[in-house]
Design an enzyme around this catalytic site. Structure first.
Site, PDB file in Angstrom:
ATOM      1  CE1 TYR A 216      -3.193   2.936   1.075  1.00  0.00           C
ATOM      2  CE2 TYR A 216      -1.376   3.841   2.877  1.00  0.00           C
ATOM      3  CZ  TYR A 216      -2.597   3.752   1.544  1.00  0.00           C
ATOM      4  OH  TYR A 216      -3.173   5.084   2.466  1.00  0.00           O
ATOM      5  N   GLY A 217       0.609   1.971  -0.861  1.00  0.00           N
ATOM      6  CA  GLY A 217       0.966   3.595  -0.730  1.00  0.00           C
ATOM      7  C   GLY A 217       1.916   3.473   0.149  1.00  0.00           C
ATOM      8  CE  LYS A 225       1.595  10.554   4.324  1.00  0.00           C
ATOM      9  NZ  LYS A 225       0.934  11.784   4.420  1.00  0.00           N
ATOM     10  CB  ALA A 268      -9.070  11.892   5.363  1.00  0.00           C
ATOM     11  CB  CYS A 269      -8.726  17.277   7.491  1.00  0.00           C
ATOM     12  SG  CYS A 269      -9.006  15.992   9.621  1.00  0.00           S
TER      13      CYS A 269
END
Length: 599
Positions: A216-217, A225, A268-269
């Site tokens: 996953y990413g 990151k 996700a904000c």
């Protein structure tokens, strides 16, 4: 193929590391990636033939693909993410720490023979503009062609990076494996992973990352990151700069004056929505430098300059629509990879929130026929991976080696009560306290934590590569350097009324808040009032013309909830106690000041 890479690498340190890795992981083949379009297409073709990728309808999405991951490999895994520093104190209480020697031994065992039956890809990548003095070069070794193709979109990748590295440059060692060796004749699965043994490990002593078991990413695209935040934040602490989980935008007013703002929001904000905002107010323009990561350094003129080290967007698909973010839809229209979204009968992609009514006859993210009223068609953390230069609102300075000068830094989160729509810090120290005290309702980007309120200082909780108390101290230290520092603001689009409805319209109307911030950075005093928590807009100071917003609603958005703020101060103070005596006193003093002024 195995020997071809040797002649193309002139860096003896890189060559010997690759040889070490090959001996450890035992691949069937080795491929040095050049980053060309031909290579990308060949790998995508290979993944289509293997059933990993689905080509979308080229009339709807030219050169775009859909990938479905394994249902147990869909998000960052913080419980398996480790920071290995010499001492536990250096990693601090918010990171998972392991002794570097012990962890290296454990990983050596996991990586032993892990690429049997697979191709080992050597992926040279650069975080930051090529030839910028601030950029960092990494080499990711991976056994995932999905990772190679994603790195081509997300980073400056390939032969030009090797050329830049030369024979003696510094590079970050990034080793990744899905952790599923193939026995001779064994058929591969569409999404190999090893959920029982996932490890995403950062070694600060030699600037290296080892990631095992996830494709996953955030766990597998190690430039993002891992290097650009966890390792770079540690480097920045030593060298006097900041690596931040921030979007960067250029905001131009109707008179043609432009200012650059950076903003830190947890996952996700609304980072991507704000980064690509299309203003409704006449004459205003918002342009995007980046939506996720900013490296911030003092410039020769004493201002702070921000660079986006990335080359693409890894955006959350859910909720992205023509209403919420038309620029994002335009960005991922072509040359993009979609992960864990639904597939429509005409070869398009769909996710919850894209349209009001779901299309008929879809295949869901698990590859099953989807029926309305059942499970979601797309995973909550479904993503699009899209090139930065496809963004219609891309800022002309997006590739500037020096970066852009910041006039405002904005902190935000998803809070339904207490926190006003917008306010400004009274000082740099107060602003650092605002960042340190951030908390937000959690999202699907973090495995297993949906819907809880958690502290997320500076939106860096999962990404700070050293003790967060030292990180707060590092932020505070900028006040003593004679710099022309940006003003600091807090925003909260997510306040709800007593019926559970959002009070503020959000999305393109958030420009009205940016307008107030713009005017404050111009030094307009009449549009703000001082309160214990900071400078809040006056009712007349915030442009609400044309909004269907009652005076009561506006007042509740701009009020200081004394009781709520007392609880907030106590909550932040309690959180700060985990840092013990390392917690900077200036932050605690700011909390006491607010508490005293609220009386």
């Amino acid at each position: 193929m195995t020997g071809d890479w040797m002649s193309k690498i002139t860096h003896s340190g890189l060559k010997s590391w690759i040889e070490e890795v090959i001996a450890l992981v035992s691949p069937k083949d080795v491929r040095l990636c050049d980053g060309s379009e031909a290579e990308y297409q060949q790998l995508c073709q290979q993944m289509q033939e293997a059933g990993v990728m689905t080509l979308l309808n080229p009339e709807l999405h030219p050169n775009c693909f859909l990938v479905r991951s394994s249902p147990d490999d869909v998000a960052r895994v913080e419980q398996f993410t480790f920071i290995c520093t010499k001492t536990k104190e250096e990693a601090g209480p918010t990171n998972n720490w392991r002794d570097p020697q012990e962890m290296r031994a454990e990983l050596h065992e996991l990586f032993q023979g892990c690429m049997q039956g697979r191709t080992l890809y050597i992926v040279p990548f650069c975080m930051g503009p090529l030839h910028s003095p601030f950029s960092l070069v990494g080499i990711e070794i991976t056994d995932s062609p999905y990772v190679v193709c994603s790195m081509k979109i997300m980073t400056r990748m390939g032969a030009s990076v090797l050329e830049m590295l030369g024979s003696s440059g510094t590079f970050y060692k990034c080793l990744h494996s899905v952790g599923k060796p193939l026995a001779p004749g064994e058929k591969d699965v569409a999404w190999p992973c090893n959920p029982g043994h996932m490890r995403i490990v950062h070694f600060q002593d030699d600037s290296s990352v080892m990631s095992f078991g996830s494709g996953y990413g955030g766990n597998a695209l190690l430039g993002k990151k891992c290097v650009a935040l966890r390792l770079a934040s540690y480097l920045g602490h030593k060298q006097g700069w900041l690596a931040e989980h921030m979007l960067v935008i250029g905001v131009t007013n109707p008179e043609g004056r432009k200012k650059y703002f950076a903003a830190a929001f947890p996952s996700a904000c609304g980072k991507t929505n704000l980064a690509m905002l299309m203003p409704k107010l006449p004459g205003w323009k918002v342009e995007c430098i980046g939506d996720d990561i900013a490296w911030i350094r003092p410039g020769d003129d004493g201002r702070l300059y921000a660079v986006n080290p990335e080359f693409g967007f890894f955006g959350v698909a859910i909720g992205t629509s023509e209403k919420t973010n038309p620029n994002a839809l335009a960005t991922c229209h072509s040359d993009s990879i979609f992960t864990n979204v639904a597939l429509t009968s005409d070869g398009d992609v769909w996710w919850e929130g894209k349209t009001a009514t779901p299309p008929q006859g879809m295949i869901d993210w698990k590859g099953r026929n989807w029926t309305p009223g059942g499970e979601p068609a797309a995973h909550p953390n479904a993503r699009f991976t899209a090139p930065l230069d496809h963004c219609p609102s891309l800022d002309p300075q997006w590739d500037s080696p020096q970066g852009v000068p910041l006039e405002a830094i904005i902190f935000g989160g998803r809070r339904t009560e207490t926190i006003p729509l917008v306010y400004e810090s009274l000082s740099w120290e107060h602003g650092v306290m605002m960042g340190a005290g951030m908390s937000s309702t959690t999202t699907a980007a973090i495995a297993g934590e949906l819907g809880k309120l958690r502290h997320d200082p500076f939106a860096m909780l999962p990404f700070c590569g050293y003790n967060m108390a030292a990180y707060f101290e590092h932020w505070l230290s900028f006040a003593g350097k004679g710099l022309q520092l940006p003003r600091i603001f807090s925003v909260n689009w997510f306040r709800k009324d007593e019926n559970g409805q959002f009070i503020w319209p959000g999305f393109s109307e958030n420009l009205r808040v940016l307008e107030w911030i713009f005017r404050r950075t111009d030094g307009e005093d009449s549009i703000a009032r001082r309160t214990p928590i900071g400078y809040l807009p006056t009712e007349e100071g915030l442009n609400t013309t044309g909004l269907n917003l009652s005076r009561d609603a506006l007042q509740s958005l701009l009020a200081v909830d004394t009781q709520g703020w007392r609880a907030e101060v106590n909550n932040i103070r309690e959180y700060c106690s985990i840092f013990g005596s390392d917690m900077p006193r200036q932050i605690l003093e700011e909390l006491s000041r607010i508490e005293n002024e609220l009386k």
